[in-house]
Write a protein that holds these residues in place. Structure first.
Motif, mmCIF file in Angstrom:
data_model
loop_
_atom_site.group_PDB
_atom_site.id
_atom_site.type_symbol
_atom_site.label_atom_id
_atom_site.label_comp_id
_atom_site.label_asym_id
_atom_site.label_seq_id
_atom_site.Cartn_x
_atom_site.Cartn_y
_atom_site.Cartn_z
ATOM 1 N N ALA A 256 5.435 12.051 -15.023
ATOM 2 C CA ALA A 256 4.186 11.308 -15.206
ATOM 3 C C ALA A 256 4.189 10.003 -14.403
ATOM 4 O O ALA A 256 5.219 9.355 -14.243
ATOM 5 N N TYR A 257 3.020 9.644 -13.898
ATOM 6 C CA TYR A 257 2.852 8.373 -13.195
ATOM 7 C C TYR A 257 1.402 7.943 -13.368
ATOM 8 O O TYR A 257 0.508 8.775 -13.558
ATOM 9 N N PRO A 258 1.155 6.633 -13.337
ATOM 10 C CA PRO A 258 -0.212 6.147 -13.565
ATOM 11 C C PRO A 258 -1.123 6.403 -12.374
ATOM 12 O O PRO A 258 -0.686 6.393 -11.224
ATOM 13 N N VAL A 259 -2.390 6.640 -12.659
ATOM 14 C CA VAL A 259 -3.415 6.843 -11.630
ATOM 15 C C VAL A 259 -4.596 5.939 -11.962
ATOM 16 O O VAL A 259 -5.044 5.889 -13.109
ATOM 17 N N THR A 260 -5.072 5.214 -10.975
ATOM 18 C CA THR A 260 -6.217 4.344 -11.186
ATOM 19 C C THR A 260 -7.448 4.902 -10.472
ATOM 20 O O THR A 260 -7.332 5.545 -9.424
ATOM 21 N N LYS A 261 -8.603 4.658 -11.043
ATOM 22 C CA LYS A 261 -9.861 5.065 -10.408
ATOM 23 C C LYS A 261 -10.485 3.917 -9.627
ATOM 24 O O LYS A 261 -11.528 4.083 -9.001
ATOM 25 N N ASP A 262 -9.824 2.770 -9.673
ATOM 26 C CA ASP A 262 -10.358 1.565 -9.040
ATOM 27 C C ASP A 262 -9.728 1.354 -7.668
ATOM 28 O O ASP A 262 -8.532 1.085 -7.563
ATOM 29 N N PRO A 263 -10.502 1.463 -6.583
ATOM 30 C CA PRO A 263 -9.957 1.280 -5.232
ATOM 31 C C PRO A 263 -9.827 -0.188 -4.827
ATOM 32 O O PRO A 263 -9.291 -0.484 -3.763
ATOM 33 N N THR A 264 -10.313 -1.097 -5.667
ATOM 34 C CA THR A 264 -10.341 -2.516 -5.315
ATOM 35 C C THR A 264 -8.994 -3.075 -4.856
ATOM 36 O O THR A 264 -8.947 -3.835 -3.877
ATOM 37 N N PRO A 265 -7.872 -2.730 -5.533
ATOM 38 C CA PRO A 265 -6.595 -3.340 -5.152
ATOM 39 C C PRO A 265 -6.203 -3.137 -3.693
ATOM 40 O O PRO A 265 -5.495 -3.972 -3.132
ATOM 41 N N ILE A 266 -6.646 -2.052 -3.056
ATOM 42 C CA ILE A 266 -6.193 -1.800 -1.686
ATOM 43 C C ILE A 266 -7.188 -2.274 -0.634
ATOM 44 O O ILE A 266 -6.925 -2.147 0.561
ATOM 45 N N LEU A 267 -8.316 -2.826 -1.048
ATOM 46 C CA LEU A 267 -9.334 -3.213 -0.070
ATOM 47 C C LEU A 267 -8.890 -4.364 0.821
ATOM 48 O O LEU A 267 -9.423 -4.549 1.911
ATOM 49 N N ASN A 268 -7.902 -5.141 0.338
ATOM 50 C CA ASN A 268 -7.420 -6.249 1.170
ATOM 51 C C ASN A 268 -6.121 -5.902 1.892
ATOM 52 O O ASN A 268 -5.482 -6.769 2.483
ATOM 53 N N TRP A 269 -5.714 -4.630 1.842
ATOM 54 C CA TRP A 269 -4.532 -4.217 2.588
ATOM 55 C C TRP A 269 -4.843 -4.235 4.085
ATOM 56 O O TRP A 269 -5.964 -4.000 4.511
ATOM 57 N N ILE A 270 -3.838 -4.499 4.892
ATOM 58 C CA ILE A 270 -4.003 -4.583 6.340
ATOM 59 C C ILE A 270 -3.101 -3.557 7.014
ATOM 60 O O ILE A 270 -1.927 -3.438 6.680
ATOM 61 N N VAL A 271 -3.657 -2.810 7.935
ATOM 62 C CA VAL A 271 -2.865 -1.864 8.724
ATOM 63 C C VAL A 271 -2.290 -2.623 9.912
ATOM 64 O O VAL A 271 -3.033 -3.174 10.732
ATOM 65 N N ASP A 272 -0.993 -2.680 10.021
ATOM 66 C CA ASP A 272 -0.327 -3.393 11.110
ATOM 67 C C ASP A 272 -0.258 -2.472 12.330
ATOM 68 O O ASP A 272 0.652 -1.662 12.476
ATOM 69 N N MET A 273 -1.225 -2.624 13.208
ATOM 70 C CA MET A 273 -1.321 -1.761 14.389
ATOM 71 C C MET A 273 -0.188 -2.015 15.389
ATOM 72 O O MET A 273 0.056 -1.207 16.274
ATOM 73 N N LYS A 274 0.526 -3.162 15.226
ATOM 74 C CA LYS A 274 1.577 -3.500 16.176
ATOM 75 C C LYS A 274 2.958 -3.030 15.717
ATOM 76 O O LYS A 274 3.933 -3.161 16.455
ATOM 77 N N SER A 275 3.022 -2.493 14.515
ATOM 78 C CA SER A 275 4.326 -2.056 14.005
ATOM 79 C C SER A 275 4.825 -0.860 14.809
ATOM 80 O O SER A 275 4.033 -0.047 15.294
ATOM 81 N N PRO A 276 6.135 -0.742 15.001
ATOM 82 C CA PRO A 276 6.689 0.385 15.783
ATOM 83 C C PRO A 276 6.265 1.741 15.232
ATOM 84 O O PRO A 276 5.965 2.654 15.992
#
Length: 290
Positions: A256-276
């Motif tokens: 078992a693991y928790p699942v959220t229906k709220d996408p808000t927490p990841i809206l401020n995530w940043i994809v690092d396009m410069k990472s290897p």
């Protein structure tokens, strides 16, 4: 974070010592932009030297503590069953035999004490991570009419672990108190742990006699049973609780693991396009496209 699945209902652990996944199932969100069904696993890396590093899915500290305790206990139980329970004094005691027994008993005691200390420490860590950052605990109002209150820092510092499991965690997770059977096992474990950490005399070894009793080995299993109780009786209703559940340990046999229906927490995530890693993925995609 790395995307490790696109169906939150079909994800399982590969190693129970890892952090639980961050799962979002917002397919019913009114805004199509925020509709997703994704499983993330946290990634970290450590530098081994100037030129080399190693990346890995982040382990769960409580799981590591439980794993140390469980492995030591299993080895102690096997040693007790296969060797110690079949060993006894025969005839005249000689120095060589006493030294052999000293090694055997010392190895056994090391394992039991490892299981006790790591198991109790896992419960301490579990209790503290369960406390939301903005949580305030109010003690029963005394006759003088002055009511004491504690914030998260005060709770961690001043409330005993017994109080945390007896009243605080049931309040946080909106569930009944620990069954008396589990609380008794916890208190026995605490007594064993304190006899190791707070020895009154370095010459006193009487407390070690308890290690050879079957009920003592059984009470060392309390940490996983207590954590399982709160996991099975908890209802996720707040963001703080969800965040706490993410750092709960996997329990073997329970995926078992928790699942959220709220996408808000990841809206401020940043994809690092410069990472290897990202550059490599983009380059491989461009090659395929050509």
């Amino acid at each position: 974070m790395m995307v490790v699945g696109t169906d939150v209902t079909k994800y399982g652990y590969y190693d129970i010592r890892a952090l639980k996944p961050f799962c979002i199932d917002s397919r019913e969100h009114p805004n199509p932009t925020y509709q997703m069904n994704v499983v993330f696993q946290e990634v970290d890396s450590v530098k081994l030297n100037k030129n080399r590093s190693i990346s890995y899915f982040v382990p769960n500290n409580i799981s590591l503590l439980l794993s140390n305790s469980k492995k030591a206990l299993q080895r102690a139980e096997k040693m007790h069953k296969d060797t110690i329970s079949k060993s006894y004094d025969e005839g005249e005691l000689r120095s060589k035999k006493l030294w052999e027994n000293c090694t055997l008993i010392s190895d056994y005691i090391e394992l039991v004490q490892t299981a006790i200390v790591f198991g109790y420490t896992a419960l301490e860590a579990f209790a503290n991570i369960s406390i939301p950052s903005d949580f305030v605990h109010y003690k029963d109002k005394p006759k003088q009419g002055i009511q004491e209150s504690y914030n998260k820092e005060g709770i961690e510092r001043w409330l005993s672990l017994s109080d945390k499991f007896k009243s605080l965690l049931p309040e946080i997770y909106s569930c009944k108190q620990l069954p008396q059977r589990l609380f008794t096992k916890f208190k026995n474990l605490e007594k064993l742990r304190n006899s190791i950490i707070h020895q009154k005399s370095i010459e006193s070894t009487d407390f070690m006699y308890d290690y050879f009793k079957a009920d003592v080995l059984e009470c060392i299993k309390a940490p996983e049973e207590i954590i399982t109780y709160f996991q099975n009786n908890n209802t996720i209703s707040t963001t703080a609780q969800y965040e706490a559940l993410l750092v709960w340990p996997w329990i073997e046999g329970d995926a078992a693991y928790p699942v959220t229906k709220d996408p808000t927490p990841i809206l401020n995530w940043i994809v690092d396009m410069k990472s290897p890693h990202m550059r490599k993925r983009l380059e491989s995609k461009s090659v395929v496209a050509e």
